[in-house]
Each structure stands twice: as C-alpha cells, then as structure tokens.
Scaffold this active site. Structure first.
Site, PDB file in Angstrom:
ATOM      1  N   ASP A  26       0.827  -1.202   0.000  1.00  0.00           N
ATOM      2  CA  ASP A  26       0.000   0.000   0.000  1.00  0.00           C
ATOM      3  C   ASP A  26       0.873   1.269   0.000  1.00  0.00           C
ATOM      4  OD1 ASP A  26      -2.304   1.463   0.010  1.00  0.00           O
ATOM      5  OD2 ASP A  26      -2.772   1.130   2.118  1.00  0.00           O
ATOM      6  N   HIS A  47       2.696   3.290  -9.027  1.00  0.00           N
ATOM      7  CA  HIS A  47       2.574   1.839  -9.245  1.00  0.00           C
ATOM      8  C   HIS A  47       3.813   1.301  -9.965  1.00  0.00           C
ATOM      9  CE1 HIS A  47      -1.345   1.968  -7.595  1.00  0.00           C
ATOM     10  NE2 HIS A  47      -1.927   2.575  -8.616  1.00  0.00           N
ATOM     11  N   LEU A  77      11.003 -20.271  -4.511  1.00  0.00           N
ATOM     12  CA  LEU A  77      10.081 -19.310  -3.880  1.00  0.00           C
ATOM     13  C   LEU A  77       8.713 -19.479  -4.531  1.00  0.00           C
ATOM     14  CD1 LEU A  77       9.465 -16.721  -2.128  1.00  0.00           C
ATOM     15  CD2 LEU A  77      10.017 -15.399  -4.169  1.00  0.00           C
TER      16      LEU A  77
HETATM   17  C1  FPP Z   1      -1.926   0.117  -3.334  1.00  0.00           C
HETATM   18  O1  FPP Z   1      -1.474   1.437  -3.292  1.00  0.00           O
HETATM   19  C2  FPP Z   1      -1.355  -0.563  -4.490  1.00  0.00           C
HETATM   20  C3  FPP Z   1      -2.085  -1.109  -5.497  1.00  0.00           C
HETATM   21  C4  FPP Z   1      -3.561  -1.093  -5.534  1.00  0.00           C
HETATM   22  C5  FPP Z   1      -1.430  -1.741  -6.659  1.00  0.00           C
HETATM   23  C6  FPP Z   1      -0.201  -2.530  -6.337  1.00  0.00           C
HETATM   24  C7  FPP Z   1       0.348  -3.030  -7.596  1.00  0.00           C
HETATM   25  C8  FPP Z   1       1.641  -3.048  -7.946  1.00  0.00           C
HETATM   26  C9  FPP Z   1       2.747  -2.621  -7.071  1.00  0.00           C
HETATM   27  C10 FPP Z   1       1.918  -3.523  -9.324  1.00  0.00           C
HETATM   28  C11 FPP Z   1       2.875  -4.631  -9.369  1.00  0.00           C
HETATM   29  C12 FPP Z   1       2.309  -5.957  -9.216  1.00  0.00           C
HETATM   30  C13 FPP Z   1       2.475  -6.947 -10.102  1.00  0.00           C
HETATM   31  C14 FPP Z   1       2.175  -8.325  -9.694  1.00  0.00           C
HETATM   32  C15 FPP Z   1       2.894  -6.751 -11.468  1.00  0.00           C
HETATM   33  P1  FPP Z   1      -2.516   2.609  -3.469  1.00  0.00           P
HETATM   34  O2  FPP Z   1      -2.618   2.955  -4.903  1.00  0.00           O
HETATM   35  O3  FPP Z   1      -3.814   2.237  -2.823  1.00  0.00           O
HETATM   36  O4  FPP Z   1      -1.822   3.762  -2.680  1.00  0.00           O
HETATM   37  P2  FPP Z   1      -2.523   4.946  -1.895  1.00  0.00           P
HETATM   38  O5  FPP Z   1      -3.322   4.325  -0.768  1.00  0.00           O
HETATM   39  O6  FPP Z   1      -1.380   5.763  -1.400  1.00  0.00           O
HETATM   40  O7  FPP Z   1      -3.387   5.683  -2.892  1.00  0.00           O
END
Ligand code: FPP
Length: 235
Positions: free
Chosen positions: A4, A21, A115
């Site tokens: 997150d 992201h 893994l």
């Molecule tokens: C949460 O942060 C993150 C996500 C919803 C996406 C996580 C995805 C990746 C890191 C992409 C990589 C993964 C793979 C498997 C290719 P948020 O956007 O909710 O952050 P915020 O709460 O600060 O807005």
C-alpha cells in the site's frame, strides 16, 4: 504483503498515481530478490483487489498493462531464479489475452520450488469464500464433511500454507479483504513506509520483529506450560 501507499508516494513527488505503481513494481523486484536471499519460501502479494475495479479506468488499465509487461519482461528471469508463480483470484474478468499470459506464467514455472510467489490479482477474500462455497455445493459435499481442512482445500490458496506474517505498508491498520480465511492466526507488521520505499533493510526488521513474537494460537506460551505439556503447546 499488502503493498500500500503507491498513490501517496507519487503524490508526495507531484507525480501521477501510475508512476507510484511503476515505482512499486520496481520495488517488488527488489523485495522478491530479498525474500529469495532471506530463504523465504512463500510470498503472497496483494496487487489488484476485487474492489480496485472501482478506481478510475486509466488507473485500472495502467495496472493491467503493468501485469502484462511484468510477465513479458520478467518471466524468463523469474523462472531461471526458481520462482514458482501462482495466481489467486478470478481470471474471468480480465482481458482474455492477459488471462492467457497469467496462465502461461503459472504453467511455465510450475516445477520450481525456490520461492512460491502467489500474485493476488482480481482477488478478494470474500469472493474467494463465495467461490469455495459454490464449488463445494457443485461437488455435493455432505455438510458433515465440511471442516477447516476441506474449506482450505477449496480456497484459491490450496496447497499454500497459511501466512505466518502479513506486512502492510503505508500505515493503514486494516485487512482490506486480504486472505481473510487464511490470516486467522497470522502475525501483523505495519510500517508507515510507502510500498515503493519498503526496502531490504525494512524487510529484515520486519522478520527480526516477527522472530521475537510469542505465537500462542489461542493456547498458552511454551514458558507457561508444565514441562510435560510443553511439547503439545509449542508453536
Ligand atoms: C496500493 O497502493 C497498491 C495497489 C492497488 C497496486 C499494487 C500493484 C503493484 C505494485 C503492481 C505490481 C504488481 C504486479 C504483480 C505486477 P494505493 O494505490 O492504494 O496507494 P494509496 O493508498 O497511497 O493511494
């Protein structure tokens, strides 16, 4: 891992959310490497939840492209490193081409054992339980045969042990529909660090902290048990 804080990481730098992201994806590479080095055998990452469909279309599309790019660009190396990829969640709602890529990645790495990396994509804990109940009913499972073990076998995570430790970055103290069945006795580690900055050192700190926990699973700690009981109460 609940990864997150990508959006806030980007906002703090005046960047669009997708840049967060992408930075989160770069960090994921580093964290996977650190997990391999630390001898972790099972890692599950929460990458796209059933609720994330409610985000703006360009963010959803951007995340789908990131997954496709990661498979295209990283599969060979992940396979060479001995990573066994698993997908948890439903593939149905994904673009068919992306769903095929995911299946191909899972198939390609199926004999690896270094893994076990489960990617939660279009995953929700409640959806997983609903899906398990549907499949048990389809299989006409008699009610008196339904127990913890059987339910676990009907989960997307069948064959993967329950998580020992759940790490959530960015300081939020909630489960957000992640592994709600499997996390019954998981230990939690929450750090204020945003996911793109969660580095090897912080992972090490989380593991050291975990190592100091007294996991009782609702029983007494080993020290509190009489010697003859301590074997059965260990853990
Ligand atoms: C949460 O942060 C993150 C996500 C919803 C996406 C996580 C995805 C990746 C890191 C992409 C990589 C993964 C793979 C498997 C290719 P948020 O956007 O909710 O952050 P915020 O709460 O600060 O807005």
């Amino acid at each position: 891992m609940i990864m997150d804080g990508n959006g806030r990481w980007a906002a703090a730098r005046g960047l669009p959310r997708l840049a967060g992201h992408k930075a989160g994806t770069d960090n994921l590479r580093r964290v996977i490497r650190a997990c391999v080095d630390f001898g972790i055998q099972y890692l599950t990452i929460y990458a796209f939840s059933t609720e994330n469909w409610g985000r703006p279309t360009d963010e959803v599309q951007g995340l789908m492209h990131i997954l496709a790019d990661v498979i295209d660009q990283e599969l060979e190396e992940l396979n060479a490193e001995g990573v066994h990829l698993r997908h948890i969640g439903r593939l149905e709602r994904l673009d068919p081409e992306l769903a095929e890529k995911v299946k191909f990645a899972v198939e390609t790495t199926k004999n690896n054992t270094r893994l076990f990396l489960s990617i939660a994509w279009n995953y929700g804990g409640r959806d997983e339980i609903v899906c398990a109940i549907q499949r048990m009913m389809e299989d006409s499972v008699p009610p008196d045969q339904v127990n913890d073990e059987l339910v676990s076998q009907y989960m997307f995570t069948a064959g993967t042990p329950d998580p020992d430790l759940i790490i959530r970055t960015s300081g939020e103290m909630r489960i957000s529909n992640f592994l709600i069945w499997q996390a019954a006795y998981a230990e939690w580690y929450v750090t204020p660090t945003y996911w793109p900055d969660f580095d090897r050192e912080e992972l090490r700190r989380a593991l050291v902290n975990y190592g100091q926990r007294d996991r009782r699973f609702g029983r007494l700690s080993t020290a509190e048990c009489a010697p003859e009981e301590s074997e059965t109460n260990a853990g």
